[in-house]
Design an enzyme around this catalytic site. Structure first.
Site, PDB file in Angstrom:
ATOM      1  CG  HIS A   1      -1.877  -1.147   1.269  1.00 35.36           C
ATOM      2  ND1 HIS A   1      -2.862  -1.269   2.217  1.00 35.36           N
ATOM      3  CD2 HIS A   1      -1.976  -2.254   0.497  1.00 35.36           C
ATOM      4  CE1 HIS A   1      -3.533  -2.401   2.030  1.00 35.36           C
ATOM      5  NE2 HIS A   1      -2.995  -3.016   0.984  1.00 35.36           N
TER       6      HIS A   1
ATOM      7  CG  ASN B   1      -5.760   3.666   7.669  1.00 35.57           C
ATOM      8  OD1 ASN B   1      -5.855   4.885   7.689  1.00 35.57           O
ATOM      9  ND2 ASN B   1      -6.363   2.896   8.564  1.00 35.57           N
TER      10      ASN B   1
ATOM     11  CG  ASP C   1      -6.510  -2.075   0.536  1.00 36.47           C
ATOM     12  OD1 ASP C   1      -6.594  -3.083   1.255  1.00 36.47           O
ATOM     13  OD2 ASP C   1      -6.562  -0.919   0.978  1.00 36.47           O
TER      14      ASP C   1
ATOM     15  N   GLY D   1     -11.238   2.068   4.044  1.00 37.09           N
ATOM     16  CA  GLY D   1     -11.278   1.111   2.942  1.00 37.09           C
ATOM     17  C   GLY D   1     -12.550   1.189   2.133  1.00 37.09           C
TER      18      GLY D   1
END
Length: 232
Positions: free
Chosen positions: A23, A71, A98, A116
């Protein structure tokens, strides 16, 4: 994020485990991850970024609520471009969705809001539209960062991640010229919102084949197929 990556580098060097710096969201983070990988050339350190960190910018989400809370957070357009350069030159190993769905009702107040959102349906549309069409990313590189590289890293290659005799016939048939404006319904998820809403993308899957069986075709998802455990 920079500190977390540096800490991960120290832990990986000490334990000698393989590491995915996942990420990565900004130019600073990518520079840090690249430095860590170069500092320990004898370690297996790879770098991942996400669809939303490649495409979405904080400027685009301003005034649109908390649907884009994630995040690490969404950064700026300069960070988008830095990450695309990393995808193109190989510093970024692969791109992930993700995928982490939650309903809009769970994103009403800043601190309790769940981080998310969904993204799996947009993996190829983003890589093809923003990568291939806009930035001339070769189709071979698109296939590599979406399929081959993670399959190799997570030890499911060559069963997955390649088109070859003996491999699973997992194929995505793409219409490179098809253009769509993203909506929650187009993402085919129970999630009732998407921070990608309104983004125009060019290049969409028309048919998805799993182990030789069509599971998505003619805008319909098949219900007569079964998942299968894949040993690593």
């Amino acid at each position: 994020e920079r500190l977390a990556i540096e800490e991960a580098g120290v832990l990986v060097e000490s334990t000698r485990v393989a590491a995915n710096l996942l990420h990565v969201s900004s130019e600073t983070a990518l520079d840090t991850a690249t430095a860590v990988a170069r500092r320990y050339p004898y370690l297996d350190v790879r770098v991942e970024t996400t669809l939303h960190h490649l495409v979405l910018a904080v400027e685009d989400l301003e005034g649109k609520g908390l649907g884009g809370k994630v995040n690490p957070p969404i950064r700026g357009r300069e960070d988008n471009e830095a990450l695309w350069r990393g995808v193109a030159d190989g510093r970024i190993s692969w791109v992930a969705s993700d995928h982490a769905c939650c309903m809009e009702a769970e994103k009403q107040e800043l601190w309790p809001a769940l981080p998310g959102f969904g993204g799996t349906a947009l993996l190829y549309p983003v890589l093809l539209s923003e990568g291939h069409h806009r930035r001339k990313l070769p189709l071979t590189r698109v296939a590599e960062v979406a399929a081959a590289a993670p399959a190799i890293a997570y030890n499911v290659y060559p069963k997955k991640g390649t088109v070859a005799v003996g491999s699973d016939a997992d194929l995505a048939i793409i219409d490179l010229g098809r253009e769509e404006v993203v909506t929650p319904a187009l993402c085919r998820s129970a999630q009732d919102h998407t921070p990608f809403e309104g983004v125009r993308l060019k290049g969409w899957p028309e048919t998805t084949i799993l182990r030789g069986h069509p599971v998505f075709a003619d805008d319909k998802v098949s219900s007569d197929w079964l998942g299968e455990y894949v040993g690593r």
